[in-house]
Design an enzyme around this catalytic site. Structure first.
Site, PDB file in Angstrom:
ATOM      1  N   LYS A 110       0.822  -1.219   0.000  1.00  0.00           N
ATOM      2  CA  LYS A 110       0.000   0.000   0.000  1.00  0.00           C
ATOM      3  C   LYS A 110       0.853   1.265   0.000  1.00  0.00           C
ATOM      4  O   LYS A 110       0.384   2.323  -0.406  1.00  0.00           O
ATOM      5  CB  LYS A 110      -0.953  -0.025   1.179  1.00  0.00           C
ATOM      6  CG  LYS A 110      -1.805  -1.305   1.173  1.00  0.00           C
ATOM      7  CD  LYS A 110      -3.208  -1.084   1.570  1.00  0.00           C
ATOM      8  CE  LYS A 110      -4.162  -2.206   1.246  1.00  0.00           C
ATOM      9  NZ  LYS A 110      -3.835  -3.537   1.744  1.00  0.00           N
TER      10      LYS A 110
HETATM   11  C1  LIG Z   1      -4.511  -4.678   1.297  1.00  0.00           C
HETATM   12  C2  LIG Z   1      -3.758  -5.960   1.289  1.00  0.00           C
HETATM   13  C3  LIG Z   1      -4.142  -7.026   0.455  1.00  0.00           C
HETATM   14  C4  LIG Z   1      -5.378  -6.960  -0.417  1.00  0.00           C
HETATM   15  O1  LIG Z   1      -5.231  -6.021  -1.451  1.00  0.00           O
HETATM   16  P1  LIG Z   1      -6.533  -5.498  -2.238  1.00  0.00           P
HETATM   17  O2  LIG Z   1      -6.036  -4.455  -3.157  1.00  0.00           O
HETATM   18  O3  LIG Z   1      -7.450  -4.959  -1.185  1.00  0.00           O
HETATM   19  O4  LIG Z   1      -7.130  -6.660  -2.933  1.00  0.00           O
HETATM   20  C5  LIG Z   1      -3.348  -8.160   0.445  1.00  0.00           C
HETATM   21  N1  LIG Z   1      -2.258  -8.258   1.236  1.00  0.00           N
HETATM   22  C6  LIG Z   1      -1.870  -7.264   2.055  1.00  0.00           C
HETATM   23  C7  LIG Z   1      -0.664  -7.451   2.903  1.00  0.00           C
HETATM   24  C8  LIG Z   1      -2.599  -6.079   2.103  1.00  0.00           C
HETATM   25  O5  LIG Z   1      -2.208  -5.095   2.913  1.00  0.00           O
END
Ligand SMILES: *Cc1c(COP(=O)(O)O)cnc(C)c1O
Length: 458
Positions: A110
């Site tokens: 993210k």
């Molecule tokens: C947010 C997240 C996901 C899922 O990603 P999306 O874009 O919501 O499908 C998977 N793994 C981790 C570690 C995350 O922080």
């Protein structure tokens, strides 16, 4: 470039406006009217991550940012990722690669989107003199990435709701320890889906929305999707632009949807594989056509513990031939528990996405197995991805699994699997010594509103 809502009843916006608003006023999600084709795929090999990011992101920003502004934002954002390649590709087995997206300041993918949009927000708000209030809901990683990216940014207050007691200690501390006055961690009584539902309530209250200048940075924010498209390009460039499969640990469908946009732009992505944990609404929807919410079952991969997958609305919109009326109806049915995807749309979706579900036991076994066979320690989310990818390996077609978090972010699960607690990287070594600052709040929209009005620094 013009952005339209999946529900067809919100104003058409440009990139900057879509970025600053997050959710559309009709409750829908913004998408470009048409996805641009990318010129110059064969020129990308060997370029820096920042240069590829500039070329990809520029295709979506239209007149919103000058080239200099965009380059500056990208350089500042990715200087904070502690790896020269930013998103390095490492090999797990013949034909199977891991795209490491966890070298950013909060150790999850993210950071790639959040760091960039914080810089773009700063430019836009400085230009307009506008003040805004960002409210976000998190299952753990979005919130820490948002607080880390926006702490100290001018003209912005940030409130992050997370489900009390349901995030890992590292995730919580990343949200509660930054001392900046403009960031606020809110521990909500409930699940992630409750946080997400309250977030939608806040956005759908237009008077409140305008009063505080509400902005959203959840994965529904189109600018985040755009930032996530970039690493599909760098991965394909590293592999020589041949047909490649991607397997993506999925919750809110943001990361994998970015892959589908990359494919639309011309990248040679063959199969996109949705990997879910035991909260498998997407797997059930893509295999059986029934999108029905159940109870969230907390798992060892908590960032994927959801039952309503927000960005899936964008995939549905495209699969229904951009029929906003059909989407409005599906979303009404969803309020009553779920809907059946039409035969035509389901067929389209199944041509675009494969899916798989992984049990808790298999996740742990995958962490163990990969450690033994490669020395690589996976976080539980990445392990879900690797487990599903292994079912779909095909000779001659490279497979890339997205490694979405650093194992040190989820030390309990990793310790259960291999008996070792992975260490935090040196720049975070004092995380457990810093004082925490958090506000408990009920799962209630009015309580949230008064808290936000009370705590804003403006
Ligand atoms: C947010 C997240 C996901 C899922 O990603 P999306 O874009 O919501 O499908 C998977 N793994 C981790 C570690 C995350 O922080």
């Amino acid at each position: 470039m013009r952005y339209v809502s999946t529900r067809g009843r919100a104003p058409v916006l440009d990139f900057e406006q879509a970025m600053l608003s997050g959710l559309a006023r009709d409750g829908g999600l913004y998408l470009p009217e048409t996805i641009p084709a990318f010129e110059g795929l064969s020129d990308l090999d060997g370029l820096s991550y920042e240069e590829v990011a500039f070329r990809v992101v520029r295709a979506f920003t239209g007149e919103s940012f000058s080239d200099d502004e965009l380059r500056g934002a990208i350089d500042r954002a990715y200087a904070r990722i502690a790896h020269d390649a930013r998103a390095p590709l490492v090999q797990l087995a013949p034909g199977h690669h891991l795209l490491e997206l966890f070298h950013g300041p909060t150790l999850a993918f993210k950071d790639f989107a959040m760091q960039l949009i914080a810089q773009l927000f700063q430019i836009a708000l400085t230009r307009s003199g506008q003040r805004i209030t960002i409210v976000g809901a998190t299952s753990g990683d979005t919130g820490s990435a948002a607080i880390e990216a926006f702490r100290g940014i001018d003209n912005v207050d940030v409130f992050i709701m997370y489900p009390h007691g349901r995030v890992s200690e590292v995730q919580r501390r990343q949200m509660t320890t930054p001392p900046a006055e403009n960031v606020h961690a809110l521990a909500v009584t409930g699940h992630f889906d409750d946080c997400q539902a309250r977030l939608k309530d806040l956005f759908n209250d237009h008077a409140f929305r305008d009063q505080v200048g509400l902005a959203g940075v959840n994965s529904i924010n189109w600018a985040r999707v755009v930032a996530q498209i970039v690493y599909y390009f760098t991965a394909c460039a590293s592999l020589g632009m041949r047909p490649t499969d991607f397997c993506v640990p999925t919750g809110n469908f943001g990361d994998i949807f970015a892959g589908s946009v990359a494919r639309e732009m011309g990248l040679p992505i063959r199969r996109l594989i949705v990997a879910t944990n035991q909260n498998d609404i997407l797997h059930r929807a893509l295999t059986g056509g029934e999108y029905r919410t159940g109870q969230v079952e907390p798992s060892i991969s908590p960032s994927m513990d959801i039952q309503v997958s927000s960005n899936f609305e964008r995939a549905l919109y495209l699969a229904y031939g951009q029929d906003a009326g059909a989407i409005r109806q599906l979303m009404d049915e969803l309020k009553a528990g779920g809907f059946t995807i039409s035969q035509g749309a389901l067929q389209t979706l199944r041509e675009q996405y494969l899916s798989g579900r992984v049990s808790e036991e298999e996740t742990l076994a995958t962490i163990r197995d990969m450690r033994e066979r490669t020395g690589e320690i996976l976080c539980p989310h990445s392990a879900v991805g690797v487990a599903v990818a292994q079912r779909h390996l095909e000779p001659g077609v490279p497979m890339v699994t997205l490694a979405t978090a650093h194992p040190a972010k989820f030390p309990d699960a990793v310790e259960r699997a291999i008996g070792i607690r992975p260490a935090l990287p040196p720049h975070m070594a004092d995380l457990f010594d810093l004082p925490e600052r958090v506000t408990r709040v009920e799962n209630d929209v009015d309580a949230l509103k008064s808290l936000i009005l009370d705590r804003r620094t403006q």
